[in-house]
Design a protein around this motif. Structure first.
Motif, short mmCIF file in Angstrom:
data_model
loop_
_atom_site.label_atom_id
_atom_site.label_comp_id
_atom_site.label_asym_id
_atom_site.label_seq_id
_atom_site.Cartn_x
_atom_site.Cartn_y
_atom_site.Cartn_z
N ASP A 450 54.40 -55.91 16.51
CA ASP A 450 53.36 -56.32 15.57
C ASP A 450 52.65 -55.07 15.08
O ASP A 450 53.14 -53.94 15.28
CB ASP A 450 52.38 -57.31 16.21
CG ASP A 450 51.76 -56.81 17.49
OD1 ASP A 450 51.55 -55.58 17.62
OD2 ASP A 450 51.48 -57.61 18.40
N GLY A 451 51.49 -55.24 14.46
CA GLY A 451 50.79 -54.09 13.91
C GLY A 451 50.35 -53.09 14.95
O GLY A 451 50.31 -51.88 14.70
N GLU A 452 49.99 -53.55 16.15
CA GLU A 452 49.55 -52.66 17.21
C GLU A 452 50.71 -52.14 18.04
O GLU A 452 50.64 -51.05 18.60
CB GLU A 452 48.55 -53.38 18.12
CG GLU A 452 47.24 -53.74 17.42
CD GLU A 452 46.24 -54.38 18.38
OE1 GLU A 452 46.59 -54.54 19.57
OE2 GLU A 452 45.13 -54.70 17.94
N HIS A 453 51.77 -52.93 18.17
CA HIS A 453 52.95 -52.51 18.93
C HIS A 453 54.13 -52.46 17.96
O HIS A 453 54.90 -53.41 17.85
CB HIS A 453 53.25 -53.50 20.06
CG HIS A 453 52.04 -53.93 20.85
ND1 HIS A 453 51.26 -55.00 20.49
CD2 HIS A 453 51.48 -53.39 21.95
CE1 HIS A 453 50.28 -55.15 21.35
NE2 HIS A 453 50.37 -54.18 22.25
N GLN A 454 54.24 -51.34 17.27
CA GLN A 454 55.25 -51.23 16.22
C GLN A 454 56.59 -50.76 16.80
O GLN A 454 56.67 -49.72 17.44
CB GLN A 454 54.80 -50.26 15.14
CG GLN A 454 53.58 -50.74 14.36
CD GLN A 454 53.29 -49.88 13.16
OE1 GLN A 454 54.13 -49.12 12.70
NE2 GLN A 454 52.08 -49.99 12.62
N VAL A 455 57.59 -51.58 16.56
CA VAL A 455 58.97 -51.24 16.92
C VAL A 455 59.76 -51.25 15.62
O VAL A 455 59.85 -52.29 14.95
CB VAL A 455 59.56 -52.24 17.93
CG1 VAL A 455 60.99 -51.84 18.29
CG2 VAL A 455 58.70 -52.33 19.18
N THR A 456 60.32 -50.13 15.24
CA THR A 456 60.98 -50.04 13.94
C THR A 456 62.48 -50.36 13.99
O THR A 456 63.03 -50.84 13.00
CB THR A 456 60.80 -48.64 13.34
OG1 THR A 456 61.32 -47.67 14.26
CG2 THR A 456 59.32 -48.35 13.10
N GLU A 457 63.12 -50.11 15.12
CA GLU A 457 64.56 -50.34 15.20
C GLU A 457 64.95 -50.64 16.64
O GLU A 457 64.35 -50.11 17.58
CB GLU A 457 65.32 -49.12 14.69
CG GLU A 457 66.83 -49.32 14.56
CD GLU A 457 67.51 -48.17 13.84
OE1 GLU A 457 68.60 -47.76 14.30
OE2 GLU A 457 66.96 -47.69 12.84
N ILE A 458 65.95 -51.50 16.82
CA ILE A 458 66.46 -51.82 18.15
C ILE A 458 67.98 -51.65 18.15
O ILE A 458 68.61 -51.57 17.09
CB ILE A 458 66.10 -53.26 18.57
CG1 ILE A 458 66.76 -54.26 17.62
CG2 ILE A 458 64.59 -53.46 18.62
CD1 ILE A 458 66.71 -55.68 18.11
N ASP A 459 68.54 -51.58 19.34
CA ASP A 459 70.00 -51.43 19.45
C ASP A 459 70.66 -52.80 19.46
O ASP A 459 70.01 -53.83 19.30
CB ASP A 459 70.36 -50.62 20.70
CG ASP A 459 69.76 -51.22 21.97
OD1 ASP A 459 69.69 -52.47 22.05
OD2 ASP A 459 69.36 -50.45 22.86
#
Length: 652
Positions: A450-459
């Motif tokens: 989310d906005g506070e826990h940004q994850v841009t890419e995953i495997d």
């Protein structure tokens, strides 16, 4: 009679009455450095001080005319304001009843002396080389769009529906925009790519970095340091083509010989400029294309009603793919025997279980946090903060609720309606959803974004990814299933464009799915859901336009908001009626009370009346500003009248 050189200067000031060119005499000692485009210092008689501005033009003036003040100094020898940029800023400001200096302040970075000296000492930039492999790659990417290359070369205005799938390690839309930029650069012209946020920017830059040399691409955004921004801006002024990638203000970038301006996802609110005069990146791009003759590409997974209106009137043309692509969308509802309150129906649950054997699964939710909304457990009255009346939330099970507005905790809360002290969670955020799904799928990775826990890419390993709308991580190989929750609650938001926004959120998430992977839209029916299921977003935009036209709702008409003291608003509306007699009887909505004793009115008007309305309202703002500074007047608040054109929603 002898003549003298005169500098025409735009003063860098937020005061509306100073939004015009002022004439200053050019002293002999500044004659060589005072050239159009440079920063200058000039005296301002009305304020009794020296201010900065831009030397826009030079003219000749007879010696016998009214004497002029002299230029105080030339701040920098670099002409940072090129004529094309000034013309665009002037046109955009006039259309929005604003100041050109406010727009230039968004575009031209502050001067950095070291960066300027380093630039002056460096060799002049050369035209970047586009390899044959990069050009062949770009032609392959746009091959499914048979008319796109020729239309871009001809400088047309185009609406493009991007492929809704992951590409070769990048989103397919990012590859499409990068391919257009590569072909434009290969033709010896610059390309400008405007995207909503840094995540989109990263995707485009990554694709371009694989195809073009480093000196062929410039990243333009406010997250860089001041010297970096200024050095990049100086590179844009060089007469060598370049590819520029950035956020909304990048649409004004003064690149050399612009061949194409590309805007991704113009419906994203991040492309709407919040600062005065509030010109949307799409509108600025349309003005730029009309002036420069460059191509304009408006791309997205959905079609905004604004773009569809332009298509309907023939101002923008569609560039369709040879073969239509669409994800596999399932309208998932509760089955017989399931509780109506079941958040994840059995069909979607089974799809997630099957997909987790092969890769990641995306679950989109409406809100971040654990329980964003709390209600009284007895009477269902929304729980409010006793200090500021803001909504209460729960950060985790059993935790003391706190306020989303002021942040204060409410340990002794009691219901204002029934005095109960029991609370109930009325909604689930991404953290609560992740907690519940984690228990339903044990031994499975759970990722929250989310906005506070940004994850841009995953495997590509199996994982449950629970993300808020717009914060979905990219999976290079695509998600094996996508589940869209809370759609019914999203549609209940009281906004004019909420169906359009929901369709955009859902479509962007569906485009992250792997080919033939199921996309479950849970618990939603109606036109927006059918448009997603049939992947007919353009038809949905046409239907929305048809519904809004009889009601005179944007974008079938333009809307201006006028806010300020009651007397000032009333006077401006009366003058507007006199200046624009073609306004309809129901054109003005309000005024209604606003904050701190102000009032607010909305004015609806046809596009053909745009120039007259903007000029009248701008004159009212200037008159009000001058009235407040009149000699002998009682001191009061400055700029008590505020005007904003092209308000998207009628939210009085």
């Amino acid at each position: 009679m002898t003549s003298r050189r005169v500098a025409r200067v735009l003063i860098d000031s937020p005061l509306p009455q100073l939004d015009r060119l002022f004439d200053y005499a050019v002293p002999d000692d500044l004659a060589e450095r005072a050239v159009p485009g440079v920063r200058v210092k000039v005296p301002l008689r009305s304020a009794g001080r020296t201010v900065e501005g831009y030397l826009v033009d030079l003219a000749e003036r007879s010696e016998g005319e009214r004497p002029l003040s002299d230029l105080e100094d030339v701040v920098s020898p670099v002409p940072v304001l090129v004529p094309a940029l000034y013309d665009l800023a002037r046109r955009a400001a006039d259309r929005a009843a604003g100041s050109a200096s406010d727009i230039l302040r968004l575009v031209i970075p502050k001067r950095m002396v070291r960066a300027e000296k380093a630039w002056a000492a460096a060799p002049a930039p050369r035209t970047p080389e586009v390899s044959s492999d990069a050009l062949a790659w770009a032609q392959t990417i746009i091959a499914p769009f048979p008319t796109l290359a020729d239309a871009v070369a001809a400088g047309e205005r185009l609406a493009v529906d991007a492929p809704p799938r992951p590409g070769a390690g990048h989103p397919a839309w990012a590859e499409l925009l990068a391919a257009i930029a590569v072909i434009t650069l290969a033709a010896g012209r610059s390309a400008i790519i405007v995207v909503p946020d840094h995540r989109d920017e990263t995707h485009v830059l990554s694709v371009l970095g694989e195809q073009l040399p480093a000196d062929a691409v410039i990243r333009d955004d406010a997250r860089r340091s001041g010297p970096e921004r200024y050095a990049s801006y100086l590179r844009l002024l060089a007469p060598a083509p370049i590819v520029v990638v950035g956020n909304r203000s990048t649409v004004y970038a003064p690149a050399s010989e612009v061949g194409a301006v590309l805007i991704w996802n113009d419906g994203d609110p991040l492309l709407a400029e919040p600062l005065s005069p509030g010109v949307h990146a799409r509108d600025a791009a349309l003005l730029r294309q009309e002036t420069e003759g460059s191509a304009l590409v408006l791309a997205g997974h959905t079609r905004t009603t604004d773009v569809e209106r332009l298509v309907a009137v023939g101002w923008v043309h569609e560039a369709s793919a040879r073969r239509r692509e669409s994800p596999t969308v399932v309208l998932s509802a509760t089955r017989e025997g399931e509780s109506r309150g079941t958040r994840v129906p059995s069909a979607a649950f089974a799809a997630a279980r099957e997909a987790l054997a092969n890769g990641p699964v995306l679950v989109q939710v409406a809100r971040p946090g654990y329980a964003p909304v709390l209600v009284c457990a007895d009477c269902r009255t929304p729980a409010r903060c006793p200090h500021c009346a803001g909504p209460l939330r729960a950060r985790r099970p059993g935790a003391v609720p706190d306020c989303t507005w002021c942040g204060r905790s409410a340990p002794a809360w009691s219901c204002s309606s029934c005095s109960s002290i029991r609370l109930r969670m009325a909604s689930s955020g991404n953290e609560r959803t992740a907690d519940e799904l984690g228990r339903a799928f044990p031994n499975t990775r759970v990722i929250v974004s989310d906005g506070e826990h940004q994850v841009t890419e995953i495997d590509g390993r199996p994982a449950l990814v629970v993300a808020t709308r717009g914060a979905e991580p990219f999976a290079p190989e695509g998600y094996r299933a996508v589940i869209l929750l809370d759609g019914d609650r999203m549609l209940m938001t009281e906004q004019l464009r909420i169906a359009e926004a929901c369709l955009r959120w859902w479509s962007d998430a569906a485009a992250l799915a792997a080919p033939r992977a199921p996309v479950h839209l849970v618990g939603v029916a109606g036109p927006a859901a059918r448009a997603l299921a049939t992947w007919s977003q353009a038809a949905h935009a046409r239907a929305e336009l048809a519904e809004r036209a009889p009601l005179q709702m944007p974008p079938t008409v333009r809307v201006a908001a006028v806010e300020g003291a009651a007397a000032a608003v009333g006077a401006s509306l009366r003058q507007l009626r006199d200046d624009v007699p073609t306004l309809a009887d129901g054109a003005v909505l309000g005024p209604v009370p606003g904050e701190e004793g102000s009032v607010r009115a909305l004015v609806r008007f046809e596009f053909s009346a745009g120039r007259a309305v903007a000029e009248s309202l701008r004159a009212a703002v200037i008159a009000q500003a001058l009235r407040g500074r009149r000699r002998g007047s009682v001191p009061g608040p400055r700029n008590t009248l505020r005007v904003r054109l092209d308000v998207p929603d009628l939210d009085l």
